[in-house]
Design a protein around this motif. Sequence first.
Motif, PDB file in Angstrom:
ATOM      1  N   GLU A 199       0.830  -1.208   0.000  1.00 38.46           N
ATOM      2  CA  GLU A 199       0.000   0.000   0.000  1.00 38.46           C
ATOM      3  C   GLU A 199       0.868   1.263   0.000  1.00 38.46           C
ATOM      4  OE1 GLU A 199      -3.750   1.957   2.498  1.00 38.46           O
ATOM      5  OE2 GLU A 199      -3.053  -0.067   3.012  1.00 38.46           O
ATOM      6  N   ALA A 200       1.968   1.219   0.757  1.00 42.08           N
ATOM      7  CA  ALA A 200       2.875   2.375   0.793  1.00 42.08           C
ATOM      8  C   ALA A 200       3.528   2.596  -0.569  1.00 42.08           C
ATOM      9  CB  ALA A 200       3.940   2.175   1.865  1.00 42.08           C
ATOM     10  N   LEU A 201       3.897   1.511  -1.244  1.00 45.93           N
ATOM     11  CA  LEU A 201       4.466   1.633  -2.591  1.00 45.93           C
ATOM     12  C   LEU A 201       3.461   2.259  -3.561  1.00 45.93           C
ATOM     13  CD1 LEU A 201       6.351  -1.783  -2.958  1.00 45.93           C
ATOM     14  CD2 LEU A 201       7.406   0.490  -2.989  1.00 45.93           C
ATOM     15  N   LEU A 202       2.201   1.902  -3.407  1.00 41.67           N
ATOM     16  CA  LEU A 202       1.158   2.431  -4.290  1.00 41.67           C
ATOM     17  C   LEU A 202       0.864   3.904  -4.027  1.00 41.67           C
ATOM     18  CD1 LEU A 202      -1.374  -0.583  -4.265  1.00 41.67           C
ATOM     19  CD2 LEU A 202       0.145   0.104  -6.126  1.00 41.67           C
ATOM     20  N   ASN A 203       1.101   4.346  -2.786  1.00 40.30           N
ATOM     21  CA  ASN A 203       0.755   5.725  -2.411  1.00 40.30           C
ATOM     22  C   ASN A 203       1.956   6.670  -2.357  1.00 40.30           C
ATOM     23  OD1 ASN A 203      -2.293   5.939  -1.479  1.00 40.30           O
ATOM     24  ND2 ASN A 203      -1.553   3.943  -0.826  1.00 40.30           N
ATOM     25  N   ALA A 204       3.163   6.117  -2.410  1.00 40.14           N
ATOM     26  CA  ALA A 204       4.371   6.925  -2.192  1.00 40.14           C
ATOM     27  C   ALA A 204       4.481   8.113  -3.145  1.00 40.14           C
ATOM     28  CB  ALA A 204       5.614   6.044  -2.304  1.00 40.14           C
ATOM     29  N   HIS A 205       4.111   7.920  -4.413  1.00 42.29           N
ATOM     30  CA  HIS A 205       4.275   9.000  -5.400  1.00 42.29           C
ATOM     31  C   HIS A 205       3.440  10.236  -5.069  1.00 42.29           C
ATOM     32  CE1 HIS A 205       0.498   7.223  -6.730  1.00 42.29           C
ATOM     33  NE2 HIS A 205       0.273   8.334  -7.413  1.00 42.29           N
ATOM     34  N   SER A 206       2.389  10.046  -4.273  1.00 45.38           N
ATOM     35  CA  SER A 206       1.484  11.163  -3.953  1.00 45.38           C
ATOM     36  C   SER A 206       1.913  11.942  -2.707  1.00 45.38           C
ATOM     37  CB  SER A 206       0.058  10.640  -3.761  1.00 45.38           C
ATOM     38  OG  SER A 206      -0.006   9.771  -2.635  1.00 45.38           O
ATOM     39  N   ALA A 210       2.970  -4.255 -10.224  1.00 43.16           N
ATOM     40  CA  ALA A 210       4.354  -3.773 -10.225  1.00 43.16           C
ATOM     41  C   ALA A 210       4.862  -3.581  -8.795  1.00 43.16           C
ATOM     42  CB  ALA A 210       4.461  -2.457 -10.991  1.00 43.16           C
ATOM     43  N   ALA A 211       4.003  -3.078  -7.908  1.00 44.91           N
ATOM     44  CA  ALA A 211       4.384  -2.874  -6.508  1.00 44.91           C
ATOM     45  C   ALA A 211       4.700  -4.207  -5.840  1.00 44.91           C
ATOM     46  CB  ALA A 211       3.260  -2.164  -5.767  1.00 44.91           C
ATOM     47  N   LYS A 234       5.591  -6.951  -7.365  1.00 40.19           N
ATOM     48  CA  LYS A 234       6.769  -7.517  -8.023  1.00 40.19           C
ATOM     49  C   LYS A 234       8.061  -6.982  -7.431  1.00 40.19           C
ATOM     50  CE  LYS A 234       8.988  -7.941 -12.559  1.00 40.19           C
ATOM     51  NZ  LYS A 234       8.925  -7.553 -14.001  1.00 40.19           N
ATOM     52  N   VAL A 235       8.155  -5.667  -7.273  1.00 40.15           N
ATOM     53  CA  VAL A 235       9.394  -5.083  -6.738  1.00 40.15           C
ATOM     54  C   VAL A 235       9.632  -5.526  -5.303  1.00 40.15           C
ATOM     55  CG1 VAL A 235       8.285  -2.894  -6.055  1.00 40.15           C
ATOM     56  CG2 VAL A 235      10.741  -2.966  -6.374  1.00 40.15           C
ATOM     57  N   ALA A 236       8.563  -5.616  -4.512  1.00 38.11           N
ATOM     58  CA  ALA A 236       8.720  -6.036  -3.112  1.00 38.11           C
ATOM     59  C   ALA A 236       9.135  -7.494  -2.995  1.00 38.11           C
ATOM     60  CB  ALA A 236       7.413  -5.781  -2.354  1.00 38.11           C
ATOM     61  N   ARG A 237       8.627  -8.338  -3.914  1.00 38.79           N
ATOM     62  CA  ARG A 237       8.965  -9.771  -3.869  1.00 38.79           C
ATOM     63  C   ARG A 237      10.378 -10.033  -4.415  1.00 38.79           C
ATOM     64  NH1 ARG A 237       5.086 -12.789  -1.930  1.00 38.79           N
ATOM     65  NH2 ARG A 237       2.895 -12.183  -2.210  1.00 38.79           N
ATOM     66  N   ILE A 238      10.709  -9.407  -5.533  1.00 40.80           N
ATOM     67  CA  ILE A 238      12.033  -9.633  -6.142  1.00 40.80           C
ATOM     68  C   ILE A 238      13.150  -9.199  -5.195  1.00 40.80           C
ATOM     69  CG2 ILE A 238      13.596  -8.782  -7.964  1.00 40.80           C
ATOM     70  CD1 ILE A 238      11.288  -8.967  -9.917  1.00 40.80           C
ATOM     71  N   THR A 239      12.935  -8.104  -4.491  1.00 35.89           N
ATOM     72  CA  THR A 239      13.973  -7.602  -3.566  1.00 35.89           C
ATOM     73  C   THR A 239      13.891  -8.271  -2.185  1.00 35.89           C
ATOM     74  OG1 THR A 239      12.518  -5.756  -2.948  1.00 35.89           O
ATOM     75  CG2 THR A 239      14.115  -5.354  -4.726  1.00 35.89           C
ATOM     76  N   LYS A 240      12.978  -9.226  -2.046  1.00 32.76           N
ATOM     77  CA  LYS A 240      12.812 -10.025  -0.832  1.00 32.76           C
ATOM     78  C   LYS A 240      12.344  -9.232   0.379  1.00 32.76           C
ATOM     79  CE  LYS A 240      16.579 -12.982  -2.488  1.00 32.76           C
ATOM     80  NZ  LYS A 240      17.945 -13.485  -2.231  1.00 32.76           N
ATOM     81  N   VAL A 241      11.746  -8.066   0.122  1.00 32.60           N
ATOM     82  CA  VAL A 241      11.192  -7.274   1.220  1.00 32.60           C
ATOM     83  C   VAL A 241       9.954  -7.974   1.775  1.00 32.60           C
ATOM     84  CG1 VAL A 241      10.085  -5.078   1.822  1.00 32.60           C
ATOM     85  CG2 VAL A 241      12.151  -5.091   0.408  1.00 32.60           C
ATOM     86  N   ILE A 242       9.169  -8.601   0.879  1.00 34.11           N
ATOM     87  CA  ILE A 242       8.051  -9.448   1.325  1.00 34.11           C
ATOM     88  C   ILE A 242       8.267 -10.847   0.775  1.00 34.11           C
ATOM     89  CG2 ILE A 242       6.482  -7.468   1.385  1.00 34.11           C
ATOM     90  CD1 ILE A 242       5.132  -8.612  -1.143  1.00 34.11           C
ATOM     91  N   ASN A 243       7.616 -11.810   1.399  1.00 32.68           N
ATOM     92  CA  ASN A 243       7.756 -13.221   0.977  1.00 32.68           C
ATOM     93  C   ASN A 243       6.751 -13.573  -0.118  1.00 32.68           C
ATOM     94  OD1 ASN A 243       9.832 -13.886   2.841  1.00 32.68           O
ATOM     95  ND2 ASN A 243       8.287 -13.961   4.477  1.00 32.68           N
TER      96      ASN A 243
END
Length: 354
Positions: free
Chosen positions: A318-325, A342-343, A345-354
């Motif tokens: 949710e933070a990734l989706l709202n950050a630009h605003s 896309a949000a 994907k980036v969180a999963r690829i960088t292993k921030v979320i499982n």
Amino acid sequence: MTINNNSAKWMQLPRDVLVGHGVLEEIGDVCRDLKMKGNALIVTGSTTKNIAGKRVSNLLESAGCSAEMVLTCKATKEEVEKVMEKALEVEANFLLGVGSGRSIDLAKLASTRLELPFISVPTAASHDGIASSRASIVDNGISTSAQAQAPIAVIADTEIISAAPYRFLAAGCGDIISNYTAVLDWELASRLRNEYFGAYAAALSRMAARVIIECADSIKPEHETSARLVVKALVSNGVAMSIAGSSRPASGSEHMFSHALDKIAPKPALHGEQCGVGTIMMMYLHGGNWQEIREALKKIGAPVTAEELGIEDKYIIEALLNAHSIRPERYTILGSGLNPSAAEKVARITKVIN
């Protein structure tokens, strides 16, 4: 509209910077050097009052100044007004922010509005506000970055800072490392929006981040050498922002992500911790070496996952989706925003979320 990239920049820097073991004892000499005398108002918190606030008061009294104290609990507009009222009541000639981020930011804003000098006395090295001309303040429940004056002096006693919980120092490292993506965002805005870009400020900002990454193995709890290294890098950040005339060298998409988390997450982590995790993801979006960022933060002992932040995966997305605003006028790699896939994907690829 064409932006005049040659317009004059007002650079406000601290005059005296003391970093080292026991330098708090030299506060009287600093006041004499800066011709600061009369009534001092110490802005501190209930914990930091006992860590350093009382000592600062005694040292100032010994130096011939009158010292009063005001305790604060939140970095809000109301607290700034409370500090200003106290300063006027005691007829303060100068202010001191003694604590971590909140006390310094409140002293910074109050002194700016009262047109009085202030001294920054950090008790922890958790973020780069200790030497900058920016202050973080909560306005109507929203964390904002406000322009203020830089401290006239910074007195960073590494004996005190190294005794603070190590989590604060690790968070400070996250704030410094985030310079990498902040500068990349700044360069992007320069190319796509013709925004002013300061090469010198950017180089100084990058250098501070590089030093922390290269020394990640040696940054340890209760080591004064670690505290000294991080404090110097945080001071460099403040100088870079003053040279740039904005927070651009040290605040980009990763900071917007952190501010979004502050609004969304039920219990946000420390600012620098969130910025560090944000930097991992934003570096991926920039096509850079996000693995290096992640590895350095892990070595330091800073969080690299949502679980380590103590924040549920859904709030990261949710933070990734709202950050630009968060700061729509500040162009970053986030552009007009990520879509949900896309949000994730980036969180999963960088292993921030499982």
